[in-house]
Write an enzyme that holds these catalytic residues in place. Structure first.
Site, mmCIF file in Angstrom:
data_model
loop_
_atom_site.group_PDB
_atom_site.id
_atom_site.type_symbol
_atom_site.label_atom_id
_atom_site.label_comp_id
_atom_site.label_asym_id
_atom_site.label_seq_id
_atom_site.Cartn_x
_atom_site.Cartn_y
_atom_site.Cartn_z
ATOM 1 N N ASP A 68 -37.836 0.809 19.766
ATOM 2 C CA ASP A 68 -39.119 1.512 19.723
ATOM 3 C C ASP A 68 -39.443 2.011 18.313
ATOM 4 O OD1 ASP A 68 -37.135 3.477 19.833
ATOM 5 O OD2 ASP A 68 -38.373 4.874 20.990
ATOM 6 N N PRO A 73 -16.582 17.582 23.760
ATOM 7 C CA PRO A 73 -16.767 16.993 25.087
ATOM 8 C C PRO A 73 -18.051 16.165 25.131
ATOM 9 C CG PRO A 73 -17.329 19.331 25.120
ATOM 10 C CD PRO A 73 -16.830 19.035 23.743
ATOM 11 N N SER A 74 -18.035 15.095 25.882
ATOM 12 C CA SER A 74 -19.247 14.310 26.108
ATOM 13 C C SER A 74 -20.259 15.166 26.857
ATOM 14 C CB SER A 74 -18.886 13.078 26.942
ATOM 15 O OG SER A 74 -20.028 12.591 27.594
ATOM 16 N N ASN A 76 -27.005 7.308 12.878
ATOM 17 C CA ASN A 76 -27.556 6.103 13.517
ATOM 18 C C ASN A 76 -28.907 5.658 12.948
ATOM 19 O OD1 ASN A 76 -29.585 7.702 14.674
ATOM 20 N ND2 ASN A 76 -28.444 8.019 16.558
ATOM 21 N N SER A 120 -35.969 2.760 24.155
ATOM 22 C CA SER A 120 -35.437 2.731 22.791
ATOM 23 C C SER A 120 -34.549 1.515 22.503
ATOM 24 C CB SER A 120 -34.697 4.052 22.548
ATOM 25 O OG SER A 120 -34.286 4.173 21.226
ATOM 26 N N ARG A 163 -14.661 13.188 23.080
ATOM 27 C CA ARG A 163 -14.848 12.273 21.947
ATOM 28 C C ARG A 163 -14.036 12.764 20.749
ATOM 29 N NH1 ARG A 163 -18.758 8.938 23.608
ATOM 30 N NH2 ARG A 163 -20.248 9.732 25.130
HETATM 31 MG MG MG Z 1 -35.359 4.589 19.411
#
Ligand code: MG
Length: 509
Positions: A242, A463-464, A336, A26, A471
């Site tokens: 990707d 928590p992560s 994102n 990715s 976080r």
């Molecule tokens: Mg990706």
């Protein structure tokens, strides 16, 4: 890779359907690599099989045979069922040899396979779904994929052609030096040349994959990719390595950078679908799915201005995708830039009927027809940068909006994310889609007290998933307030959960 080939063949046998394996890492550096396994309907691997994948990956060579037997037994796989696996890879140099190992694993299980060579991740997801639905979703070829999208996009362009407005078809596209750049150029060969004016930058001819470019770089660094001409007020888009993520951005006349992330894309799409439903008179329930990381302004804009219901779920694409399936039409995006729209069978049937329904007015039928093509323009299997780009351009064209008009629909609240190192991350537990903290005792009360000191403020801790880190997210009316709140909350996390190292302090103080 070899083991994932074996696992894919087992999954194919168990589901009695074709599955897929994509070789990619990715948005990560070119040196990294990995796999994504694709379910029969083009979705991501189910959690039970993630567990089996972990067993396979962690097995010693000596134990591999017994691990395969263990998976076969646990998942009740009938080994006599024939298997079929579609594979593809991104442009990483290592992907070529890894594909060979993968094929060896698939064929070791006496499974059939089709090697598509270079594809974007969402293209492979699309191929798998098309094949398993006996082409009801489209042709399982690259040409079929391009033709379906181009036809839907051009039909929408004509239907929405009312002239005037400030829409610009000029786009600078950052291909992250990856497979997305190649595929966009192939796609454009299927389009009437005047409709979109896309210049592909970072096409892989010079730069390195994801290096100072790509959707993740732009989102995290909050600045344009290198390798792109800086042009004021020109619409720019960035794909990841990707091509399953996309963000928009531009630089205004004051040289100020503006990012239009997954939240902005999701609200644009949800608002447009809402309009089409109203105009066509179709009664379908539409919802937007977000995570706690979605900006508070976007949530407010969608629920209060657009009046579209918002659901919040735990971080992770699989949670968003799953929740979106509960609506007739579910829109989901991670901030994102990974996201898509899902339509239930009921929704698709009603839309098709409305296009031809003589009891509806011509305008109502037209809105339903727009919606029908909009469905065809969507890659419903998984987030798809190319499909998402075409959805956004369709809406901007229909509304005659510039990227600036779109950006002005709401203003993001300034926010800050911090990490606090702790001795044991399991000391922190959350509920209510990670927005409320249940342990350690007193932490949520402390956060509530801090939030009350600021305007339009929100903060949560979680928590992560992978490291002993908690976080922290905070947003507030001003940059200063958001930063201050984030550090205050981080301090409380440190105090109440055995923080490691120095107590977090805002840089200015
Ligand atoms: Mg990706």
């Amino acid at each position: 890779m070899y083991r994932m080939g074996i696992l894919a063949a087992l999954r194919s046998k168990q589901t009695k359907a074709t599955v897929g394996v994509m070789i990619t890492a990715s948005h990560n550096p070119e040196e990294d690599n990995g796999v994504k396994l694709v379910e029969p309907m083009g979705e991501m691997l189910v959690p039970d099989w993630e567990r089996y994948a972990t067993w396979m990956a962690n097995s010693s060579d000596e134990d591999l045979d017994s691990t395969v037997k263990k998976v076969t037994k646990e998942a009740e796989v009938d080994l006599s069922v024939p298997a079929n696996v579609f594979i593809a890879r991104d442009t990483r140099p290592s992907s070529v040899s890894l594909a060979q190992s993968l094929k060896d694993g698939v064929t070791a299980m006496e499974s059939q396979l089709t090697d598509y060579g270079l594809l974007s991740t969402p293209q492979l997801h699309y191929m798998v779904r098309c094949y398993n639905t006996k082409q009801a979703y489209g042709q399982h070829t690259e040409q079929g994929y391009y033709k379906k999208l181009a036809h839907a996009f051009q039909s929408l362009h004509k239907l929405n052609d009312v002239g005037g407005g400030d829409y610009s078809n000029q786009i600078l596209l950052d291909g992250a030096n990856g497979v997305g750049a190649l595929k966009v150029m192939q796609f454009l060969n299927h389009m009437e040349s005047s409709i979109l004016n896309i210049t592909v930058c970072n096409d892989g001819s010079n730069g390195k994959l994801n290096e100072m470019c790509g959707a993740d770089y732009v989102k995290v660094q909050q600045k344009p990719s290198s390798g792109m001409p800086s042009q004021v007020a020109v619409k720019c888009v960035s794909f990841d390595g990707d091509a399953d993520r996309i963000v928009y951005f531009y630089t205004d006349t004051n040289q100020c950078f503006h990012l239009l992330d997954g939240d902005k894309i999701a609200t644009l799409i949800a608002g447009y679908i809402q309009e089409l439903l109203t105009q066509s008179g179709l009664e379908l329930n539409l919802g937007l799915v977000q995570t706690a990381y979605a900006n508070g302004s976007s949530t407010k804009y969608v629920s209060e201005t657009l009046k579209v219901p918002v659901a919040c779920v735990n971080t992770g694409v699989k949670h968003l995708h799953h929740k979106a399936q509960e609506f007739d039409i579910g829109v989901y995006f991670e901030a994102n830039g990974h996201g898509t729209v899902l339509y239930s069978k009921n929704a698709e049937e009603k839309i098709l009927q409305a296009c031809e329904d003589p009891s509806l007015s011509k305008d109502q039928q037209k809105s339903a027809t727009v919606l029908k093509h909009f469905v065809d323009l969507t890659n419903q299997t998984v987030g798809d940068a190319l499909s998402d780009l075409l959805l956004v351009e369709t809406i901007l064209w229909a509304k005659r909006w510039t990227v600036d008009t779109w950006n002005a629909s709401y203003t993001d609240l300034p926010n800050r994310q911090l990490k606090v190192k702790v001795a044991d991350r399991t000391a922190v537990q959350t509920t209510d889609a990670e927005r409320q903290c249940t342990r350690p005792a007193g932490l949520q009360d402390a956060i509530n007290t801090l939030i009350a000191n600021y305007q339009s403020a929100r903060s949560f801790v979680r928590p992560s998933g992978t490291e002993d880190v908690v976080r922290v997210y905070a947003e507030a009316a001003t940059r200063e307030q958001a930063d201050k709140l984030a550090y205050e909350v981080a301090g409380k996390v440190y105090d109440l959960t055995n923080g490691v190292g120095d107590r977090p302090v805002a840089p200015s103080s």
